[in-house]
Design a protein around this motif. Structure first.
Motif, PDB file in Angstrom:
ATOM      1  N   LEU A  82       0.826  -1.203   0.000  1.00 27.88           N
ATOM      2  CA  LEU A  82       0.000   0.000   0.000  1.00 27.88           C
ATOM      3  C   LEU A  82       0.864   1.258   0.000  1.00 27.88           C
ATOM      4  O   LEU A  82       0.578   2.235  -0.702  1.00 27.88           O
ATOM      5  CB  LEU A  82      -0.938   0.004   1.202  1.00 27.88           C
ATOM      6  N   THR A  83       1.942   1.227   0.784  1.00 34.31           N
ATOM      7  CA  THR A  83       2.857   2.372   0.824  1.00 34.31           C
ATOM      8  C   THR A  83       3.501   2.602  -0.530  1.00 34.31           C
ATOM      9  O   THR A  83       3.628   3.743  -0.998  1.00 34.31           O
ATOM     10  CB  THR A  83       3.945   2.153   1.889  1.00 34.31           C
ATOM     11  N   ALA A  84       3.919   1.506  -1.183  1.00 36.38           N
ATOM     12  CA  ALA A  84       4.532   1.612  -2.506  1.00 36.38           C
ATOM     13  C   ALA A  84       3.548   2.173  -3.526  1.00 36.38           C
ATOM     14  O   ALA A  84       3.898   3.024  -4.350  1.00 36.38           O
ATOM     15  CB  ALA A  84       5.051   0.251  -2.951  1.00 36.38           C
ATOM     16  N   ALA A  85       2.299   1.717  -3.471  1.00 39.14           N
ATOM     17  CA  ALA A  85       1.286   2.187  -4.413  1.00 39.14           C
ATOM     18  C   ALA A  85       0.975   3.664  -4.200  1.00 39.14           C
ATOM     19  O   ALA A  85       0.858   4.442  -5.164  1.00 39.14           O
ATOM     20  CB  ALA A  85       0.011   1.361  -4.267  1.00 39.14           C
ATOM     21  N   ARG A  86       0.858   4.056  -2.947  1.00 38.41           N
ATOM     22  CA  ARG A  86       0.558   5.461  -2.656  1.00 38.41           C
ATOM     23  C   ARG A  86       1.714   6.359  -3.100  1.00 38.41           C
ATOM     24  O   ARG A  86       1.497   7.443  -3.654  1.00 38.41           O
ATOM     25  CB  ARG A  86       0.271   5.628  -1.166  1.00 38.41           C
ATOM     26  N   SER A  87       2.930   5.904  -2.864  1.00 33.41           N
ATOM     27  CA  SER A  87       4.102   6.660  -3.290  1.00 33.41           C
ATOM     28  C   SER A  87       4.134   6.803  -4.801  1.00 33.41           C
ATOM     29  O   SER A  87       4.482   7.864  -5.337  1.00 33.41           O
ATOM     30  CB  SER A  87       5.374   5.969  -2.785  1.00 33.41           C
ATOM     31  N   GLN A  88       3.782   5.749  -5.512  1.00 37.00           N
ATOM     32  CA  GLN A  88       3.762   5.808  -6.971  1.00 37.00           C
ATOM     33  C   GLN A  88       2.732   6.824  -7.454  1.00 37.00           C
ATOM     34  O   GLN A  88       2.995   7.595  -8.381  1.00 37.00           O
ATOM     35  CB  GLN A  88       3.464   4.432  -7.559  1.00 37.00           C
ATOM     36  N   GLY A  89       1.556   6.839  -6.835  1.00 41.01           N
ATOM     37  CA  GLY A  89       0.538   7.814  -7.213  1.00 41.01           C
ATOM     38  C   GLY A  89       1.007   9.241  -7.016  1.00 41.01           C
ATOM     39  O   GLY A  89       0.788  10.113  -7.872  1.00 41.01           O
ATOM     40  N   ARG A  90       1.682   9.490  -5.885  1.00 36.99           N
ATOM     41  CA  ARG A  90       2.212  10.837  -5.623  1.00 36.99           C
ATOM     42  C   ARG A  90       3.275  11.215  -6.649  1.00 36.99           C
ATOM     43  O   ARG A  90       3.286  12.334  -7.170  1.00 36.99           O
ATOM     44  CB  ARG A  90       2.799  10.917  -4.212  1.00 36.99           C
ATOM     45  N   ARG A  91       4.194  10.297  -6.902  1.00 36.65           N
ATOM     46  CA  ARG A  91       5.301  10.580  -7.830  1.00 36.65           C
ATOM     47  C   ARG A  91       4.780  10.902  -9.224  1.00 36.65           C
ATOM     48  O   ARG A  91       5.221  11.873  -9.865  1.00 36.65           O
ATOM     49  CB  ARG A  91       6.252   9.391  -7.871  1.00 36.65           C
ATOM     50  N   VAL A  92       3.849  10.114  -9.705  1.00 40.11           N
ATOM     51  CA  VAL A  92       3.306  10.330 -11.046  1.00 40.11           C
ATOM     52  C   VAL A  92       2.575  11.674 -11.117  1.00 40.11           C
ATOM     53  O   VAL A  92       2.735  12.437 -12.082  1.00 40.11           O
ATOM     54  CB  VAL A  92       2.374   9.168 -11.440  1.00 40.11           C
ATOM     55  N   ALA A  93       1.773  11.981 -10.102  1.00 42.90           N
ATOM     56  CA  ALA A  93       1.051  13.258 -10.100  1.00 42.90           C
ATOM     57  C   ALA A  93       2.013  14.433 -10.053  1.00 42.90           C
ATOM     58  O   ALA A  93       1.827  15.443 -10.753  1.00 42.90           O
ATOM     59  CB  ALA A  93       0.088  13.304  -8.921  1.00 42.90           C
ATOM     60  N   ASP A  94       3.063  14.327  -9.244  1.00 39.50           N
ATOM     61  CA  ASP A  94       4.052  15.407  -9.152  1.00 39.50           C
ATOM     62  C   ASP A  94       4.764  15.621 -10.482  1.00 39.50           C
ATOM     63  O   ASP A  94       4.976  16.760 -10.928  1.00 39.50           O
ATOM     64  CB  ASP A  94       5.083  15.088  -8.058  1.00 39.50           C
ATOM     65  N   MET A  95       5.151  14.535 -11.127  1.00 35.95           N
ATOM     66  CA  MET A  95       5.861  14.648 -12.397  1.00 35.95           C
ATOM     67  C   MET A  95       4.940  15.203 -13.484  1.00 35.95           C
ATOM     68  O   MET A  95       5.368  15.993 -14.338  1.00 35.95           O
ATOM     69  CB  MET A  95       6.427  13.294 -12.803  1.00 35.95           C
ATOM     70  N   ALA A  96       3.676  14.789 -13.462  1.00 40.24           N
ATOM     71  CA  ALA A  96       2.718  15.307 -14.437  1.00 40.24           C
ATOM     72  C   ALA A  96       2.493  16.802 -14.233  1.00 40.24           C
ATOM     73  O   ALA A  96       2.371  17.565 -15.201  1.00 40.24           O
ATOM     74  CB  ALA A  96       1.393  14.553 -14.329  1.00 40.24           C
ATOM     75  N   ALA A  97       2.442  17.223 -12.969  1.00 46.45           N
ATOM     76  CA  ALA A  97       2.270  18.649 -12.676  1.00 46.45           C
ATOM     77  C   ALA A  97       3.452  19.457 -13.201  1.00 46.45           C
ATOM     78  O   ALA A  97       3.287  20.542 -13.777  1.00 46.45           O
ATOM     79  CB  ALA A  97       2.100  18.853 -11.176  1.00 46.45           C
ATOM     80  N   ALA A  98       4.654  18.927 -13.010  1.00 42.61           N
ATOM     81  CA  ALA A  98       5.852  19.614 -13.484  1.00 42.61           C
ATOM     82  C   ALA A  98       5.861  19.705 -15.007  1.00 42.61           C
ATOM     83  O   ALA A  98       6.208  20.744 -15.596  1.00 42.61           O
ATOM     84  CB  ALA A  98       7.099  18.889 -12.982  1.00 42.61           C
ATOM     85  N   LEU A  99       5.474  18.616 -15.675  1.00 44.33           N
ATOM     86  CA  LEU A  99       5.426  18.607 -17.132  1.00 44.33           C
ATOM     87  C   LEU A  99       4.380  19.591 -17.644  1.00 44.33           C
ATOM     88  O   LEU A  99       4.631  20.351 -18.590  1.00 44.33           O
ATOM     89  CB  LEU A  99       5.115  17.197 -17.629  1.00 44.33           C
ATOM     90  N   LYS A 100       3.209  19.599 -17.006  1.00 45.62           N
ATOM     91  CA  LYS A 100       2.134  20.499 -17.419  1.00 45.62           C
ATOM     92  C   LYS A 100       2.559  21.954 -17.261  1.00 45.62           C
ATOM     93  O   LYS A 100       2.313  22.795 -18.138  1.00 45.62           O
ATOM     94  CB  LYS A 100       0.886  20.213 -16.584  1.00 45.62           C
ATOM     95  N   ALA A 101       3.221  22.268 -16.152  1.00 46.90           N
ATOM     96  CA  ALA A 101       3.708  23.625 -15.921  1.00 46.90           C
ATOM     97  C   ALA A 101       4.763  24.009 -16.954  1.00 46.90           C
ATOM     98  O   ALA A 101       4.777  25.142 -17.467  1.00 46.90           O
ATOM     99  CB  ALA A 101       4.274  23.737 -14.511  1.00 46.90           C
ATOM    100  N   GLY A 102       5.619  23.064 -17.284  1.00 47.40           N
ATOM    101  CA  GLY A 102       6.651  23.330 -18.282  1.00 47.40           C
ATOM    102  C   GLY A 102       6.059  23.615 -19.656  1.00 47.40           C
ATOM    103  O   GLY A 102       6.505  24.543 -20.346  1.00 47.40           O
TER     104      GLY A 102
END
Length: 210
Positions: free
Chosen positions: A184-204
């Motif tokens: 569960l911890t690994a899955a939650r971390s993956q969700g956060r990482r993907v959302a953060d990277m998508a936010a950075a890409l969208k901002a870029g």
């Protein structure tokens, strides 16, 4: 525009509930970042006799009817898409693959390109094909022109469960091993990482257009 909300779609197939449990934790991880998240299941296409032979399968199908079925609009809306699938002989479950196979029209218009993608899975045994399943799923993303963001070993949250290609869980041969805190911890971390990277890409992209 910079600062706008990131849209994340979690699209999954689950027969007896393991992938559903991981998907819900991936959803929560993405939501932790402030992203707008849609959790969507793909339609069950297995023959009814196959489903009804397994009471757990029947119960899960019944208990998740409230979750909307994934549509093309969900993918068009999303800045990031996470796919969840149990391993089927080291490959993507037919139900999720059937949905992916309907995306040719979007692919042809480049509407699936330049989005962030990631995936998660489960197997019955420790060496049951988690890595090959995720790699097989990512083949479609290469064709989309998507940007794959795997969990890797960042922060070492998947040192126990899963693998660097995507979070996962081992259910045991009889399916009796419930999804535990490590998975569960690994899955939650993956969700956060993907959302953060998508936010950075969208901002870029927004800055580039401006």
């Amino acid at each position: 525009m910079p600062g706008s909300i990131t849209n994340v779609a979690v699209v999954y197939y689950s027969a007896t509930g393991t992938i559903f449990r991981l998907a819900d934790e991936v959803r929560a991880g993405a939501a932790d970042t402030g992203a707008d998240v849609r959790m969507r299941r793909v339609e069950e296409t297995a023959p009814l006799p196959a489903v009804t032979r397994n009471p757990t399968w029947v119960d899960h199908v019944s208990s998740t009817q409230h979750i909307p079925v994934a549509t093309h609009d969900d993918l068009l809306w999303a800045d990031a898409i996470l796919f969840g699938t149990p391993a089927r002989f080291g490959n993507v479950a037919a139900q999720l693959k059937a949905f992916i196979d309907t995306l040719a029209g979007l692919w042809h218009q480049d509407l699936l390109a330049d989005k962030v993608y990631s995936a998660f899975t489960s197997t019955a045994s420790l060496h049951g094909g988690q890595e090959s399943t995720l790699l097989a799923l990512y083949n479609s993303v290469y064709h989309f022109g998507g940007i794959i963001v795997p969990p890797g070993y960042k922060n070492h949250v998947i040192d126990g469960p899963g693998n660097p290609y995507g979070s996962g869980h081992v259910t045991g041969e009889d399916g009796s091993v419930a999804v535990g805190e490590e998975s569960l911890t690994a899955a939650r971390s993956q969700g956060r990482r993907v959302a953060d990277m998508a936010a950075a890409l969208k901002a870029g992209f927004a800055v580039k257009v401006a």
